[in-house]
Design a protein around this motif. Structure first.
Motif: not given
Length: 399
Positions: A30-31, A34, A110, A114, A326
């Motif tokens: 769930n970025p 985050a 990733d 997250s 990111y």
């Protein structure tokens, strides 16, 4: 035996959804959520730095490693802010190094972005504590570097805002709808009216006497820059419309107002509002809270706007691509950590900052003014650059 009713089924369904959401969040899928957690951690660091500056001297003065300040109250306050800022910077810079280059969902970087929150919270606390164990010489060196890092943050934020304004302008100009054109004219007209009203109010509030030459210069030059941007944008060879210079006018008027507001109150007879409020009151507290929240929101919004810094705009996106950069996100927060330190100490480690104040001092004023001028230069360059490049390409083809 009675069967469970619809209420029980509804409660089980909601419980399952919540458990699934937390499981996804914990396992790194769930970025989007985050980024809000990182923003909250950044806000906590800001509040901690403020608490150390305004209320932490009685604790800091007892620490043997801070005796490089010779017990100076102001020095301890500034060093405390820089130490919290350094810890925050180290956390986000380490996250930048560990997530830079992530392009696909569900890969290791990733998942680290997250998930793994227990480890990252421990890491964040450790980084916040570590600078308080370092000697003052290292903190002073970081304070010098933080000036540069804060400048980088302001430049990134500036490009992001101008890119957003030009994007809005292009979207409105590309629409052939008559309603959209009317809305564009209304927004542009409102922007110009608000900008002019703001300039008039600044003349009334901050230059009540002809001797206030510095404020008169700041305000008048802002008006000149507004006229310059409008003239260049409406030039037949540029033809960028009236909306973007109107929105840019709002932006530079706000920066000018913020710069004049940053002037120190002591001995400043050119600020009527300062004369009417010589003591710290609830308006000062509200201004401080708004300033901190605005800075955090600006850092957050700039951090997720990595696309305006991409050189290859024509790349197609797939469903398993990361939703935002990111590495860029954490880099912005790392420079933002330096920026909030400069705001809390007035860009000067030897500057005295009163309680519940933020970004006050002549250094802060000139930083804002120079930022305004750079904003106008970048905007004008974005208007003129395509014409220059087109002329060069035409000349090379002729040769």
């Amino acid at each position: 035996m009675e069967s469970p009713g619809p209420t029980a089924d509804y409660e089980r369904s909601n419980t399952f959804k919540v458990d699934t959401w937390f499981s996804q969040f914990r396992n790194g899928s769930n970025p989007w959520m985050a980024r809000y957690v990182y923003g909250l951690m950044f806000l906590l660091a800001n509040l901690l730095a403020w608490a150390v500056r305004d209320y932490g001297n009685s604790v800091l003065i007892e620490m043997d490693r801070l005796k490089g300040c010779d017990g100076s109250h102001d020095c301890l306050a500034a060093e405390g802010v820089l130490r919290v800022s350094l810890g925050c910077f180290m956390f986000y810079f380490s996250m930048f190094l560990s997530t830079a280059g992530a392009s696909k969902l569900n890969e290791s970087r990733d998942t680290w972005q997250s998930g793994w929150w227990s480890a990252k919270i421990v890491l964040w606390i450790a980084f916040i504590i570590l600078p308080f164990l370092l000697p003052s010489a290292i903190i002073k060196l970081y304070g010098l570097v933080a000036h540069f890092g804060a400048g980088v943050f302001l430049l990134i934020q500036l490009i992001s805002i101008i890119s957003f304004i030009t994007w809005v302008n292009d979207c409105c100009r590309s629409s052939k709808s008559e309603r959209c054109q009317i809305h564009t004219m209304l927004i542009a007209t409102t922007a110009y009216v608000v900008s002019l009203v703001g300039i008039i109010l600044m003349y009334i509030w901050y230059s009540p006497d002809p001797s206030c030459l510095i404020n008169i210069f700041f305000i008048t030059w802002t008006l000149v820059l507004l006229q310059l941007m409008t003239s260049v944008s409406l030039h037949p060879k540029v033809n960028a419309g009236i909306l973007s210079p109107g929105l840019m006018g709002l932006y530079i008027v706000f920066i000018c107002w913020f710069a004049i507001r940053s002037e120190p109150v002591a001995g400043n007879l050119c600020t009527r509002k300062a004369e009417a409020s010589k003591h710290r009151d609830w308006l000062t507290i509200i201004s401080f809270v708004i300033g901190v929240l605005a800075m955090v929101i600006a850092t957050f919004s700039t951090g997720i706007d990595s696309k305006c810094f991409q050189f290859k705009k024509d790349e197609t996106e797939s469903e398993d691509d990361v939703p935002y950069g990111y590495g860029f996100f954490h880099f912005v927060f790392a420079t933002g950590a330096m920026y909030f330190a400069m705001l809390l100490i007035g860009w000067n480690t030897n500057h005295t900052m009163k309680k519940w104040t933020i970004d006050v001092g002549w250094t802060s004023t000139w930083v804002r003014i120079v930022n305004e001028w750079i904003a106008v230069c970048v905007y004008l360059w974005m208007l003129v650059a395509p014409i220059i490049w087109k002329r060069r390409q035409t000349a090379e083809s002729v040769v």
